[in-house]
Design an enzyme around this catalytic site. Structure first.
Site, PDB file in Angstrom:
ATOM      1  N   LYS A   1       2.221  -3.286   6.823  1.00  0.00           N
ATOM      2  CA  LYS A   1       2.585  -3.335   5.399  1.00  0.00           C
ATOM      3  C   LYS A   1       4.093  -3.100   5.225  1.00  0.00           C
ATOM      4  O   LYS A   1       4.753  -3.775   4.444  1.00  0.00           O
ATOM      5  CB  LYS A   1       1.781  -2.302   4.599  1.00  0.00           C
ATOM      6  CG  LYS A   1       0.313  -2.625   4.459  1.00  0.00           C
ATOM      7  CD  LYS A   1       0.085  -3.970   3.742  1.00  0.00           C
ATOM      8  CE  LYS A   1      -1.391  -4.279   3.572  1.00  0.00           C
ATOM      9  NZ  LYS A   1      -1.629  -5.609   2.954  1.00  0.00           N
TER      10      LYS A   1
ATOM     11  N   TYR B   1      -1.619  -0.368  11.006  1.00  0.00           N
ATOM     12  CA  TYR B   1      -1.922  -1.014   9.717  1.00  0.00           C
ATOM     13  C   TYR B   1      -0.783  -0.758   8.735  1.00  0.00           C
ATOM     14  O   TYR B   1      -0.249  -1.684   8.132  1.00  0.00           O
ATOM     15  CB  TYR B   1      -3.234  -0.476   9.144  1.00  0.00           C
ATOM     16  CG  TYR B   1      -3.344  -0.705   7.650  1.00  0.00           C
ATOM     17  CD1 TYR B   1      -3.106   0.332   6.747  1.00  0.00           C
ATOM     18  CD2 TYR B   1      -3.639  -1.963   7.152  1.00  0.00           C
ATOM     19  CE1 TYR B   1      -3.157   0.110   5.388  1.00  0.00           C
ATOM     20  CE2 TYR B   1      -3.696  -2.193   5.787  1.00  0.00           C
ATOM     21  CZ  TYR B   1      -3.457  -1.145   4.909  1.00  0.00           C
ATOM     22  OH  TYR B   1      -3.502  -1.363   3.558  1.00  0.00           O
TER      23      TYR B   1
ATOM     24  N   SER C   1       0.833  -1.205   0.000  1.00  0.00           N
ATOM     25  CA  SER C   1       0.000   0.000   0.000  1.00  0.00           C
ATOM     26  C   SER C   1       0.864   1.250   0.000  1.00  0.00           C
ATOM     27  O   SER C   1       1.974   1.244   0.538  1.00  0.00           O
ATOM     28  CB  SER C   1      -0.870  -0.009   1.272  1.00  0.00           C
ATOM     29  OG  SER C   1      -1.406   1.259   1.518  1.00  0.00           O
TER      30      SER C   1
HETATM   31  C1  WQD Z   1      -9.236   9.444   1.409  1.00  0.00           C
HETATM   32  C2  WQD Z   1      -9.446  10.917   1.705  1.00  0.00           C
HETATM   33  C3  WQD Z   1      -9.927  11.378   4.004  1.00  0.00           C
HETATM   34  C4  WQD Z   1     -13.867   9.520   4.175  1.00  0.00           C
HETATM   35  C5  WQD Z   1      -6.953   4.261   2.223  1.00  0.00           C
HETATM   36  C6  WQD Z   1      -7.102   3.069   3.083  1.00  0.00           C
HETATM   37  C7  WQD Z   1      -5.787   2.430   3.340  1.00  0.00           C
HETATM   38  C8  WQD Z   1      -4.998   2.274   2.070  1.00  0.00           C
HETATM   39  C9  WQD Z   1      -4.883   3.574   1.300  1.00  0.00           C
HETATM   40  C10 WQD Z   1      -5.129   0.089   1.182  1.00  0.00           C
HETATM   41  C11 WQD Z   1      -8.789  11.322   3.016  1.00  0.00           C
HETATM   42  C12 WQD Z   1     -11.104  11.759   3.101  1.00  0.00           C
HETATM   43  C13 WQD Z   1     -12.640   9.956   3.720  1.00  0.00           C
HETATM   44  C14 WQD Z   1     -14.851  10.470   4.551  1.00  0.00           C
HETATM   45  C15 WQD Z   1     -13.336  12.229   3.977  1.00  0.00           C
HETATM   46  N1  WQD Z   1      -5.642   1.307   1.269  1.00  0.00           N
HETATM   47  N2  WQD Z   1     -12.395  11.292   3.615  1.00  0.00           N
HETATM   48  N3  WQD Z   1     -14.548  11.791   4.433  1.00  0.00           N
HETATM   49  O1  WQD Z   1      -7.044   7.386   4.045  1.00  0.00           O
HETATM   50  O2  WQD Z   1      -6.102   7.526   1.719  1.00  0.00           O
HETATM   51  O3  WQD Z   1      -6.357   5.311   2.918  1.00  0.00           O
HETATM   52  O4  WQD Z   1      -6.222   4.016   1.073  1.00  0.00           O
HETATM   53  O5  WQD Z   1      -4.081  -0.278   1.562  1.00  0.00           O
HETATM   54  O6  WQD Z   1      -6.073   1.165   3.900  1.00  0.00           O
HETATM   55  O7  WQD Z   1      -7.680   3.482   4.297  1.00  0.00           O
HETATM   56  O8  WQD Z   1      -8.356   6.595   2.031  1.00  0.00           O
HETATM   57  O9  WQD Z   1     -10.717   6.774   1.404  1.00  0.00           O
HETATM   58  O10 WQD Z   1     -10.127   6.664   3.877  1.00  0.00           O
HETATM   59  O11 WQD Z   1      -9.591   8.728   2.582  1.00  0.00           O
HETATM   60  O12 WQD Z   1     -13.089  13.430   3.876  1.00  0.00           O
HETATM   61  O13 WQD Z   1     -15.979  10.132   4.994  1.00  0.00           O
HETATM   62  O14 WQD Z   1     -10.845  11.137   1.871  1.00  0.00           O
HETATM   63  O15 WQD Z   1      -9.725  12.356   5.010  1.00  0.00           O
HETATM   64  O16 WQD Z   1      -8.269  12.638   2.853  1.00  0.00           O
HETATM   65  P1  WQD Z   1      -6.920   6.811   2.712  1.00  0.00           P
HETATM   66  P2  WQD Z   1      -9.782   7.138   2.509  1.00  0.00           P
END
Ligand code: WQD
Length: 351
Positions: A155, A151, A126
Site C-alpha cells: 500500500k 501487505y 489503508s
Molecule cells: C483489529 C483488532 C486485533 C481478530 C485491518 C486489516 C488491514 C487493513 C486495516 C484494509 C486488532 C483484534 C482481531 C480477532 C482480536 N484493512 N482482533 N481477535 O489488524 O486493524 O487491520 O484493517 O486495508 O488489511 O487487516 O484489523 O480486524 O484484524 O484487528 O483480538 O479474532 O482486533 O488484534 O487489535 P487490523 P483486525
C-alpha cells in the site's frame, strides 16, 4: 451516463461502492477474477439498485486481458481500484505473491489509464501505511513509519507509484486511506464474505456469536491503552463507499487542488477491542464467548483518524454509529445462516 470501472467489484468494499455509484447516477462495470470473491454478490447489488452489473472475470496481472476491457469500453471516465490481496498474516508468509499481485495489477491498470487517457483514478489505500504512529489521531501528513507487513508495504509503494504517475500524466488521482471497514449495507443484501476463518475482528465476533466459530480470542489485553486491548477506528462500509463517490465527484468538478490528493476515511473515534465486543453484545443481546490470548504479531497498538480533511473537502458526512455497524454486521451474519449456499464464503463453489 459517466462510466466507472470498479476493480474488485465483487469484493466487500467494491460491491458496496458500486451500489453507491449507481445511486448517484453513474454507470458501472466491474473487473474481478473472483479468486477471493464471488460474482453472486452482484446479485445482491442488482436487488438493491435494479441494475445488472457486468463483471469482467479478468486477472489485472494479465496486461493484454486488462487492455482489452478498455478497448471494449472507450467511455470509461474513471477507475476505482480495490482489487488486491489484503491479508496481513498471509502477506508475511508469502511476500512475493503480495508484491507480484498488488503491484503488477496496479502498474497494468496505470498503463491503461495513460493509454486511454482516463481522467480520474481513485486508489484503495489503508491506515496500515502509517505503521505504528507516534501520535494519534493521525492526519494525512502524519509521517509513515515502516510498514508492519508486506501487505502494508504494497500500500505504501502503491501510493508512491501513483504519486509519481500523476506527476507525469494527465489523470487526477486520489488515495483513500481506510481505517477499519465493518458492517453491511442496511438492506442486508450485501456484506462481507470472509473466506475461511476470518482474521478481522468483527466477522470473528459475528461468526463466534452465531456458532460458526466455537470461541474468539482477544489478542492481548496488556497494551498501554485504557482497557489494555488495542485501539482501532471502526467505520461503516457504506460510509466508506460513499466517500469514493464523493472523491470522484470532487475530481470531476475540478475541485482538486493537486494531481494526487490523500484522504483519511475513518470515524475519528478510537474504540478498543473490548469496547467493540461490548457494543456487539449490547445490540445483539448475545453474550460473546471469548478468551484473552497472547498479542498478535504485527498489531498496531492504537490508531484512529483525524478525518477533518475528507469532511471539509469531500463534504463527507458519517451516517452510521458503532452500534449500527454492529447491528448490520450481525443481521448480515444471520442472513448468511439462512442463505448458506447463495452467499457461501467459498467462491469456487459458486462461480
Ligand atoms: C483489529 C483488532 C486485533 C481478530 C485491518 C486489516 C488491514 C487493513 C486495516 C484494509 C486488532 C483484534 C482481531 C480477532 C482480536 N484493512 N482482533 N481477535 O489488524 O486493524 O487491520 O484493517 O486495508 O488489511 O487487516 O484489523 O480486524 O484484524 O484487528 O483480538 O479474532 O482486533 O488484534 O487489535 P487490523 P483486525
Amino acid at each position: 451516463m459517466s462510466k466507472i470501472l470498479v476493480t474488485g467489484g465483487c469484493g466487500y468494499i467494491g460491491s458496496h461502492t458500486i451500489v453507491d455509484l449507481i445511486e448517484n447516477g453513474y454507470d458501472v462495470i466491474s473487473v474481478d477474477n473472483n479468486t477471493r470473491s464471488t460474482p453472486r454478490i452482484l446479485g445482491g447489488v442488482e436487488k438493491i439498485t435494479g441494475k445488472k452489473i457486468k463483471n469482467y472475470k479478468v486477472d489485472l496481472c494479465n496486461f493484454d486481458d486488462t487492455f482489452a476491457i478498455f478497448q471494449e469500453n472507450t467511455d470509461i471516465i474513471g477507475i476505482i481500484h480495490f482489487a488486491a490481496y489484503k491479508s496481513v498474516g498471509e502477506s508475511v508468509l508469502q511476500p512475493l505473491m503480495y508484491f507480484e499481485n498488488n503491484l503488477n495489477s496496479l502498474i497494468n491498470l496505470l498503463k491503461c489509464v495513460h493509454e486511454f487517457q482516463i481522467s480520474h483514478f481513485v486508489f484503495s489505500s489503508s491506515c496500515t501505511v502509517y505503521g505504528n504512529p507516534d501520535k494519534i489521531p493521525v492526519t494525512e501528513t502524519t509521517p509513515m513509519k515502516p510498514a508492519e507487513s508486506p501487505y502494508g508495504l504494497t500500500k505504501q509503494m502503491g501510493e508512491q507509484i501513483i504519486t509519481e504517475f500523476a506527476k507525469a500524466n494527465t489523470a487526477n488521482c486520489i488515495l483513500l486511506r481506510y481505517f477499519n471497514p465493518v458492517g453491511a449495507h442496511p438492506s442486508i443484501l450485501i456484506g462481507e464474505l470472509p473466506i475461511g476463518r476470518p482474521a478481522n475482528l468483527v466477522p470473528a465476533i459475528t461468526q463466534t456469536a452465531i456458532g460458526k466459530l466455537p470461541q474468539m480470542t482477544v489478542f492481548g489485553d496488556d497494551y498501554d491503552t485504557r482497557d489494555g486491548s488495542c485501539v482501532r477506528d471502526y467505520i461503516h462500509v457504506s460510509d466508506i463507499s460513499h466517500a469514493h463517490t464523493l472523491a470522484l465527484q470532487y475530481m470531476i468538478e475540478g475541485k482538486n487542488s493537486s494531481k494526487c490528493e490523500i484522504f483519511n476515511l475513518g470515524s475519528g473515534d478510537g474504540t478498543t477491542v473490548l469496547e467493540a465486543i461490548k457494543a456487539f453484545e449490547k445490540v445483539s443481546g448475545v453474550p460473546l464467548n471469548y478468551i484473552v490470548g497472547p498479542r498478535r504479531p504485527g498489531d498496531v497498538i492504537a490508531i484512529y483518524a483525524n478525518n477533518e480533511l475528507a469532511k471539509k473537502d469531500l463534504n463527507w458526512e458519517l451516517k452510521y454509529s458503532l452500534e449500527e455497524m454492529m447491528t448490520t454486521a450481525w443481521k448480515w451474519e444471520l442472513r448468511l445462516k439462512t442463505d448458506e449456499k447463495f452467499y457461501s464464503g467459498k467462491p469456487s463453489e459458486l462461480n
